[in-house]
Write an enzyme that holds these catalytic residues in place. Structure first.
Site, PDB file in Angstrom:
ATOM      1  N   SER A 472       0.748  -1.319  -0.104  1.00  0.00           N
ATOM      2  CA  SER A 472      -0.118   0.154   0.207  1.00  0.00           C
ATOM      3  C   SER A 472       0.974   1.252  -0.020  1.00  0.00           C
ATOM      4  O   SER A 472       1.564   1.430  -0.944  1.00  0.00           O
ATOM      5  CB  SER A 472      -0.987  -0.122   1.204  1.00  0.00           C
ATOM      6  OG  SER A 472      -1.912   1.006   1.009  1.00  0.00           O
ATOM      7  N   ASP A 483      10.154   5.702 -10.004  1.00  0.00           N
ATOM      8  CA  ASP A 483       9.655   6.643 -11.319  1.00  0.00           C
ATOM      9  C   ASP A 483      10.537   7.801 -11.174  1.00  0.00           C
ATOM     10  O   ASP A 483      11.034   8.277 -12.363  1.00  0.00           O
ATOM     11  CB  ASP A 483       8.237   6.989 -11.133  1.00  0.00           C
ATOM     12  CG  ASP A 483       7.518   5.575 -11.367  1.00  0.00           C
ATOM     13  OD1 ASP A 483       8.342   4.542 -12.243  1.00  0.00           O
ATOM     14  OD2 ASP A 483       6.338   5.748 -11.403  1.00  0.00           O
ATOM     15  N   LYS A 497      -0.746  -4.213  -3.015  1.00  0.00           N
ATOM     16  CA  LYS A 497      -1.934  -3.696  -2.469  1.00  0.00           C
ATOM     17  C   LYS A 497      -2.211  -2.348  -3.027  1.00  0.00           C
ATOM     18  O   LYS A 497      -1.462  -1.242  -2.517  1.00  0.00           O
ATOM     19  CB  LYS A 497      -2.121  -3.741  -1.124  1.00  0.00           C
ATOM     20  CG  LYS A 497      -3.344  -3.459  -0.589  1.00  0.00           C
ATOM     21  CD  LYS A 497      -3.481  -2.148  -0.027  1.00  0.00           C
ATOM     22  CE  LYS A 497      -4.865  -2.021   0.624  1.00  0.00           C
ATOM     23  NZ  LYS A 497      -5.083  -0.602   0.928  1.00  0.00           N
TER      24      LYS A 497
END
Length: 711
Positions: A472, A483, A497
């Site tokens: 999560s 990224d 998740k």
């Protein structure tokens, strides 16, 4: 965050009509032991069904297909190991398989409670049977075996078959005690006390336990992360999220029917009073100066805790039976004013590890973050000192910079997530500004959540260590760092998740008129203090899905590391991709962002250096052996009931464990331990954490490393 969260409009919804539970069908012979649902649970069930079917991200209708899945979940939750229910019980329950959906919509809990009461009747019968078995003689020389893992076996066809299973279980439990060297009589007495305690705890089960189990089966059939929490579970969930609670500053345990003080938080009310000691027993609790005492001896722990916790600034009185006093000893009455307790032991922590590469010393700061916690109530109230992950990590980074560290490893292993806001703000400590995560709601509207603070708390070399239980918010942070090219991601594929939950306090949803009537019927008027818990529980409802700023979902797939470590956690047993009701992976359009760097050119060299170390590393060899051993143990389902054979196996296992442990210690430069010698406190055998720091050190000492962002 969802600034225009469409779900909030439903929080004022009222129930259109009263709901009352149908009269349960009682189990034969169970009599007064049968648990029955109450009207409040029926109302909550209807309300949860309305919210889940109307506002969950997954548009899943409550129909016969879902009913069958709910049924299977419920049976598995009650008897996963197939050790209690009979095949005839399952045949009897079949008539409910396709009607549970209608039951939930109607708030009819009779069928769910009937199933539980049959299970509870079997459970009680088999524990009593086990106690009776202790009066018999045992032959530990026979070559018998006990199948302890039965989840893939059919349910027993008869009571005699289950009795045979439990007779083997008793023999196994007794045999384990026999290997301690005590007499058979003493071991039988120990086991009798154990079984009686199990029976006592079972008899304390309430209709809330049944309701929680059934609601779990319902919500899990829809989505693994939509959950209903009853009031005590809701309180614990929110304590875990905020890393704080309001109470007396002590941890409690249930011991021999007493609520017992086990630890005292330094600086908390119990500590400052100088009147509370470890192992004191709480026998009564009263609210305020004049409230009547409630005797809590024999209570379930969570029920007693609900009385002891409460709003800061309020007074609670306790009757204490001091350690060592008998039940008839003198009782001490004390008054404590509740305070906010910060749970420092489960907050972010730091350490510094030193590496030596060809004579050059590198200092790596490691920050271990157990969760993305936030005291939302303090934050919302404007308290500048609210407890949060980002605030704690910012202070740690300031300390590490003063200690002249060369790089930072953020350890997110076993961090199951938490606050989305904290994931965004923590990312902001390492980048200037820009998007951190994309969130798509059930209407397919996408919101981009950015870091808007241009300040950077740390701009140096960074790595993030993850494992299969990083989930999560951990995945949002790791994905954003990856990224942006801001840091290296090390470890194993994360959990996957990628869904967003909104916590709904059902006290604020249910019609006030109905709520007051239900509380009155339950004998729980507003004048009775029950600590800081709400009355109707909480629903964590999946309302959206996370996506990386590069477009891919973290759902199902998780985050793939730049440098992969072997997984100690079985990937085929744990992770979103093992959940049948999990949402799939998909991709949306990427958002606009400016990369801080790019590790593409250096990753081949970093992987090569890592693999070279691993090829000659004893610690790595032992790690692979541990993973193989764990798989082998996981495949075992049967154990011998022959005393000599079991003793030989235990001795061999103990000797092998000591040898392997000392080999690991030697590989880490630590002295060997003797048999029975305890591991020194604060000793670190975490090879993977050490290797994460080494990989970051490799990067720091490279000539061709990418340029880092500047403040």
């Amino acid at each position: 965050m969802f600034k225009k969260l469409y779900l909030m409009g439903v929080l004022a919804a009222a129930l259109a009509c009263n709901a009352s539970p149908n009269k349960p069908v009682h189990t034969k012979g169970a009599g007064a032991n049968d648990l029955v649902p109450d009207e409040q649970q029926s109302v909550v069930c209807r309300q949860v069904a309305t919210l889940v079917t109307g506002y969950n991200y997954k548009k899943v209708p409550l129909n016969d297909s879902i009913s069958a899945i709910i049924y299977d979940h419920y049976i598995k939750k009650l008897d996963e190991n197939h050790s209690y229910l009979l095949s005839s019980d399952l045949k009897d329950f079949e008539k409910y398989k396709n009607v549970l959906d209608d039951d939930i919509k109607a708030g009819n809990l009779a069928n769910a409670f009937y199933i539980f009461n049959v299970f509870q009747k079997r459970y009680t019968e088999y524990v009593n049977f086990s106690i009776a078995q202790l009066s018999k003689d045992f032959d530990f020389t026979k070559n018998e075996t006990f199948t302890y893992d039965r989840d893939s076996l059919p349910f027993a066809a008869s009571v005699d078959e289950v009795h045979n299973l439990w007779a083997q279980r008793v023999k196994y439990d007794l045999l384990n005690l026999q290997l301690t060297g005590k007499s058979l009589a003493a071991n039988k007495e120990t086991l009798k006390k154990r079984y009686n305690n199990i029976l006592s705890q079972s008899n304390k089960l309430s209709n809330q336990d049944v309701f929680q189990a059934f609601m779990d089966a319902f919500t899990e059939a829809i989505d693994p992360h939509t959950n209903y929490f009853n009031p005590s579970n809701a309180a614990n969930f929110n304590i875990d999220m905020s890393r704080s609670l309001e109470g007396i500053g002590a941890t409690l345990a249930s011991e021999s029917e007493y609520v017992t003080i086990k630890t005292i938080v330094p600086g908390g009310p119990a500590d400052k009073s100088k009147l509370v000691n470890i192992d004191d027993r709480i026998i009564g609790v009263a609210q305020g100066k004049t409230g009547a005492f409630q005797d809590v001896v024999g209570w379930r722990l969570e029920n007693a805790i609900a009385l002891i916790r409460g709003t800061k600034g309020t007074l609670v009185r306790l009757q204490l039976l001091p350690k060592g006093n008998t039940a008839t000893g003198k009782v001490r009455t004390i008054e404590l004013v509740r305070e906010k307790i910060i749970l420092k032991d489960i907050s972010a922590k730091k350490e510094i590890r030193t590496y030596n590469n060809n004579g050059k010393v590198t200092r790596i700061g490691v920050i271990s973050i157990p969760a993305f916690y936030l005291d939302f109530n303090d934050y919302k109230a404007g308290n500048p000192n609210y407890k949060s992950t980002t605030r704690d990590v910012r202070l740690i980074l300031d300390t590490l910079k003063r200690e002249n560290i060369d790089g930072v490893v953020i350890d997110l292993r076993e961090n199951g997530g938490g606050s989305l806001m904290e994931a965004i703000e923590l990312t902001g400590l390492f980048i200037k500004t820009g998007p951190v995560v994309q969130v798509r709601d059930a209407r397919n509207q996408v919101e981009v959540d950015p870091d808007e603070d241009p300040a950077i708390a740390y701009s140096g070399p960074l790595a993030v260590l993850v494992d299969r239980f990083s989930a999560s918010a951990s995945e949002i942070f790791s994905a954003a760092i990856q990224d942006y090219g801001r840091g290296l991601i090390l470890g194993t594929q994360t959990y996957g998740k990628g869904s967003v939950q909104n916590a709904i306090d059902l006290d604020k949803v249910i019609n006030p008129t109905i709520k007051d009537r239900l509380l009155s019927l339950a004998g729980k008027g507003k004048s009775v203090a029950t600590g800081s818990q709400n009355k109707f529980g909480q629903l964590n409802l999946t309302i959206a899905k996370f996506y990386r700023i590069s477009g891919g979902a973290t759902q199902h797939k998780g985050v793939l590391p730049d440098v992969t470590f072997p997984s100690v956690i079985p990937l085929d047993k744990y992770g979103e991709d093992t959940e049948p009701s999990a949402m799939p992976y998909d991709v949306i359009a990427k958002t606009t962002y400016t990369k801080a760097g790019d590790f593409t050119s250096v990753l081949p060299d970093l992987k090569k250096l890592h693999e070279q170390r691993m090829s000659t590393s004893d610690s790595y060899k032992y790690l692979l052996a541990d993973i193989a051993d764990a798989k082998k143990r996981d495949a075992e389902k049967i154990i011998t009931l022959n005393e000599a054979q079991l003793k030989q196996k235990r001795d061999d296992d103990e000797r092998t464990f000591l040898e392997k442990n000392n080999a690991r210690r030697s590989a880490m430069g630590l002295p060997a331990l003797k048999k029975g010698q305890a591991k020194p406190k604060n000793e670190d055998l975490d090879f993977l954490k050490k290797e994460a720091g080494q990989i970051l050190t490799d990067y720091i000492t490279m000539d061709n490393k990418m340029s880092m962002i500047k403040k």
